[in-house]
Every structure is written in structure tokens, then in C-alpha cells.
Write a protein that holds these residues in place. Structure first.
Motif, PDB file in Angstrom:
ATOM      1  N   UNK A 127     -57.985 -43.772 -30.646  1.00  0.00           N
ATOM      2  CA  UNK A 127     -59.201 -44.099 -31.381  1.00  0.00           C
ATOM      3  C   UNK A 127     -59.701 -45.652 -30.818  1.00  0.00           C
ATOM      4  N   UNK A 128     -58.921 -46.340 -30.185  1.00  0.00           N
ATOM      5  CA  UNK A 128     -59.197 -47.672 -29.867  1.00  0.00           C
ATOM      6  C   UNK A 128     -59.947 -47.744 -28.425  1.00  0.00           C
ATOM      7  N   UNK A 129     -59.940 -46.388 -27.777  1.00  0.00           N
ATOM      8  CA  UNK A 129     -60.817 -46.482 -26.383  1.00  0.00           C
ATOM      9  C   UNK A 129     -62.170 -46.638 -26.736  1.00  0.00           C
ATOM     10  N   UNK A 130     -62.826 -47.565 -25.829  1.00  0.00           N
ATOM     11  CA  UNK A 130     -64.301 -48.059 -25.957  1.00  0.00           C
ATOM     12  C   UNK A 130     -65.193 -46.914 -25.422  1.00  0.00           C
ATOM     13  N   UNK A 138     -63.502 -51.929 -20.450  1.00  0.00           N
ATOM     14  CA  UNK A 138     -62.550 -52.415 -19.449  1.00  0.00           C
ATOM     15  C   UNK A 138     -61.301 -52.681 -20.023  1.00  0.00           C
ATOM     16  N   UNK A 139     -60.352 -52.967 -19.019  1.00  0.00           N
ATOM     17  CA  UNK A 139     -59.168 -53.098 -19.379  1.00  0.00           C
ATOM     18  C   UNK A 139     -58.368 -51.992 -18.913  1.00  0.00           C
ATOM     19  N   UNK A 140     -57.349 -51.625 -19.591  1.00  0.00           N
ATOM     20  CA  UNK A 140     -56.566 -50.479 -19.275  1.00  0.00           C
ATOM     21  C   UNK A 140     -56.685 -49.373 -20.316  1.00  0.00           C
ATOM     22  N   UNK A 141     -57.338 -48.259 -19.970  1.00  0.00           N
ATOM     23  CA  UNK A 141     -57.727 -46.992 -21.151  1.00  0.00           C
ATOM     24  C   UNK A 141     -56.454 -46.230 -20.796  1.00  0.00           C
TER      25      UNK A 141
END
Length: 148
Positions: A127-130, A138-141
Motif C-alpha cells: 500500500x506504500x507504492x506511490x 521514485x526510489x525502489x518499488x
């Protein structure tokens, strides 16, 4: 640019899903039933593992075997992960990687380059995936798959 990375980036240190399933069957000393063989042959590896777990006296044997096979080396080679993170950086230096991998090799690479806090802040799953395309994407999904 967003990089989509699967199991190949962590090979040969960790197996792809097909080889993982092969190794789990070997580890628990079982052959695939005809139904499991069909699922396996059409690439439904999670179905084969689930069926195996349901027919074993101790279903946790599948989980234990999987955990052992996926044990991360003490000093993993994260050269490919570091390169991908560097290539995926946006104009202000933030990486953008979407991965189906459950390992933390990308985070380890970020920790070596920056700090543990940065690696934690730049990693998302569930649920934290933007939202794709948002300023937070951005970052690591980590895209999660439920195998059993």
C-alpha cells in the motif's frame, strides 16, 4: 526513465521462480503430480507450489525449503543493482526502479551509496507504492506476488 527489473538482475545469486520451484521439489523430496506438472509446464509456478504445500503432511516444509534456497549470501554481488540505480536516476538524482524481486539487493546498494535511512525512505511495497507518474514515484518499488 523507469527500469523494470525481475529475477535476472539478482542471478545467479538467487534463482528465478522456475528454478526456485524445481529446487523446492528436490529439497522436500517430492515429484510433481500430473496436475502440478501441468501448472509448472504453463508457467503457473505459484499454483504448483501451492498444490505441493497442500498435499504435504507439514505444509511449512515448502516455506522452510524456500527460505533456505533464498538465503542471501553474506556478501552479495550488487554490481548490477548499483549500475541500474545509477542509470535510472532523474534530474535531481533520485532512482526509479520497479522490481518483482523480493530481495533487498537494491536497498543494499543504496545503503552503500548513501545511508540506511535513505534506502528505507526510497523503498516502497504494498500500500506504500506511490501512484505512477506522481511526484512521489521514485526510489525502489517492489511489486509483490503472493506465491502460496
Amino acid at each position: 526513465m523507469v527500469f523494470l527489473c525481475g529475477a535476472g538482475v539478482s542471478a545467479p545469486q538467487l534463482p528465478n521462480f522456475e528454478n526456485l520451484v524445481r529446487q523446492v521439489y528436490a529439497s522436500v523430496g517430492e515429484e510433481r503430480t500430473p496436475a502440478e506438472e501441468h501448472a509448472f509446464s504453463v508457467g503457473r509456478y505459484e499454483e504448483a507450489l501451492g498444490a505441493l504445500a497442500r498435499r504435504l503432511v507439514r505444509a511449512d516444509d515448502v516455506i522452510d525449503a524456500t527460505a533456505e534456497i533464498l538465503r542471501v549470501p553474506a556478501e552479495p554481488d550488487i554490481t548490477h543493482h548499483t549500475l541500474i540505480l545509477r542509470l535510472s536516476r532523474d534530474g535531481i538524482g533520485r532512482p526509479a526502479v520497479v522490481t518483482t524481486n523480493f530481495d533487498t539487493f537494491f536497498e543494499r546498494s543504496l545503503m552503500q551509496s548513501y545511508s540506511p535511512e535513505f534506502a528505507t525512505a526510497e523503498s516502497a511495497a504494498g500500500q506504500d507504492i506511490p501512484a505512477p507518474g506522481s511526484s512521489r514515484f521514485h526510489g525502489i518499488v517492489h511489486l509483490q506476488w503472493k506465491a502460496l
